[in-house]
Design an enzyme around this catalytic site. Structure first.
Site, PDB file in Angstrom:
ATOM      1  CD  GLU A 295      60.474  31.514 -35.353  1.00 46.63           C
ATOM      2  OE1 GLU A 295      59.642  31.174 -34.494  1.00 46.63           O
ATOM      3  OE2 GLU A 295      61.671  31.727 -35.080  1.00 46.63           O
TER       4      GLU A 295
ATOM      5  CE1 TYR B 256      65.045  28.089 -30.110  1.00 45.39           C
ATOM      6  CE2 TYR B 256      65.651  28.545 -27.844  1.00 45.39           C
ATOM      7  CZ  TYR B 256      65.025  28.913 -29.006  1.00 45.39           C
ATOM      8  OH  TYR B 256      64.372  30.115 -29.079  1.00 45.39           O
TER       9      TYR B 256
HETATM   10 ZN   LIG Z   1      61.324  28.793 -31.352  1.00 46.41          ZN
END
Ligand SMILES: [Zn+2]
Length: 466
Positions: free
Chosen positions: A334, A407
């Site tokens: 994050e 991802y």
């Molecule tokens: Zn992320």
């Protein structure tokens, strides 16, 4: 956001089945000289709309909220507008729109004005349309004021009440971007379906006693008051949380104050996690470029999610409890988004791979510098089974493979591309330098990568970018 576990599991599965794909045998020319670099002009995607937000929010003693948003909207597109389109995401967590929630929230618009005159509007799901009384030409500005009340759901997504801590994500009417029409997708709970331009915010708040306000603004730690005004300039959105008696551990990383807030729902040692956050911030400052704000808040609560100047890192998407290591991984991921999403923008619906892929690449730099024996390694080469490109809109992927593409596959190909051509850090620095406060599209990314890596054709992108 953080959806790593699903990706890891999928990639591990593919690993076991032995279908690995190593596509990057060719070597490329060395990085171009400084002179060549300077001839490249970065072209961000124009947002088409510009908004300045003046928000007021009061959390009442009974935990209901009232708010008023005054939004100055400028038409920066080449079209003339007949309406304004905004996201109003609190409406997605009401009994009507979230029947699965045991404790839904509520949202009610009390009053709406346009240029200080009462006006009509339509609100359907999260789409708020305000018809304009007279068309708005390019460069013209209009001011809308919306007074509304809301309560937060339990088990909402980002916008939620978690054990008496109130996470206000996407809590105000947010002006959509405009490109050949309003760029507004229907809200979905999977991925980020909202996209906003860099904006300036002034946010006045009132909180009951026992509550501490943490937010996107760098002003909060100076304030810590029940009543205050916060500002943030040139940020994509404004997150604010009302935390019940949190504990905090703080340090300085360069010019930035780093705070790790622990809420009642998290029992980890904030000192230990402060070290992880501090290492990540420091490494990314060096490897990518300087973090631009005076403060970074890490809240150990709610799902792993990035907001400008603040991240939440309590759990991972669809997981109730996570290990200390998973929490550390989430914090690093994050924080990486502060660069990729926070400063370099991309449309998270049409180009989700750009910030997620880059955030995973950055976390790989971190795990190479600070290896953890128990840390799961999601950074594997992508598998042939993932045959779609990584830059399709979110709704083009099967739900169970969305993370594996945006991802897993995206970061795998990105890492290979950057590593085969020298150092990922050099590329990231140049990318950050050129695209700060701009929006990058897949096309623009490819154009820049070809220039920076001196690629003569599209071969290096064929297997993963449309
Ligand atoms: Zn992320």
């Amino acid at each position: 956001m953080m959806r790593k576990l699903a990706t890891i599991l999928l990639l591990a599965l593919l690993c076991l089945s032995g279908v690995w794909y190593y596509a990057f045998a060719p070597t490329y020319d060395p990085l171009p000289t400084k002179g060549e670099q300077q001839s490249f002009e970065a072209k961000g995607v124009p947002p088409g709309s510009k908004a300045t937000y003046d928000l007021q929010v009061t959390m009442h003693k009974n935990h209901t909220f009232s708010a008023q948003a005054t939004i100055h909207v400028t038409n920066t597109s080449n079209d003339t507008w007949n309406d304004l389109q905004l996201y109003f995401i609190p409406n997605m967590f009401t009994k009507e729109n979230a029947p699965d929630l045991t404790t839904p929230g509520s949202a009610a618009i009390q009053k709406m004005t346009l240029q200080h005159q009462n006006t009509s509007y339509t609100l359907k799901k999260d789409q708020l349309i305000i018809p304009l009384r007279k068309p708005l030409s390019p460069k013209e500005q209009v001011t809308a004021t919306i007074a509304y009340t809301f309560t937060l759901p339990e088990n909402g997504l980002r916008f939620t009440n978690e054990e008496g801590n109130y996470y206000l994500a996407q809590w105000y009417p947010m002006v959509a971007t405009y490109r050949n029409g309003w760029n507004k997708q229907p809200y979905a709970r999977s991925g980020e379906t909202y996209h906003t331009a860099f904006s300036d915010f002034t946010v006045s708040y009132k909180a009951p006693s026992r509550y501490t306000v943490v937010s996107t603004s760098a002003d909060d730690s100076a304030q810590k008051k029940q009543v205050g005004t916060l500002t943030a300039r040139n940020v994509k959105e404004f997150f604010i949380a009302f935390l019940q008696k949190p504990s905090v551990a703080s340090t300085k990383v360069g010019q930035t104050t780093l705070n790790v807030w622990r809420t009642s729902s998290n029992h980890e040692n904030e000192q230990q996690l402060l070290q992880t956050a501090s290492q990540a911030l420091s490494l990314f400052n060096k490897s990518i470029g300087p973090y631009p704000y005076k403060e970074l808040d890490v809240v150990l609560g709610n799902i792993g999610m990035e907001y400008p100047g603040i991240v939440t890192a309590g759990t991972i998407y669809r997981q109730k409890k996570v290990s200390l290591q998973a929490k550390k991984d989430t914090i690093v991921h994050e924080i990486a988004h502060q660069w990729f999403y926070g400063v370099i923008s991309n449309d998270p619906y049409h180009d989700a791979w750009l910030d997620e892929g880059m955030a995973v690449v950055a976390t790989r730099l971190y795990s190479e510098k600070y290896p953890e024996p128990t840390s799961a390694n999601p950074h594997r080469a992508p598998a042939t089974r993932l045959t779609l490109p990584v830059n399709l809109p979110l709704n083009a992927y099967p739900a169970n493979l969305q993370s594996a593409y945006i991802y897993g596959k995206a970061s795998g190909y990105l890492w290979n591309l950057l590593q085969k051509n020298g150092s990922p850090e050099t590329f990231l620095q140049s990318y950050y330098n050129r695209y700060r406060y701009k929006e990058v599209s897949s096309q623009e990314f490819k154009r820049f990568a070809k220039h920076a890596l001196h690629l003569e054709n599209d071969d290096a992108f064929r297997d993963w970018l449309r």
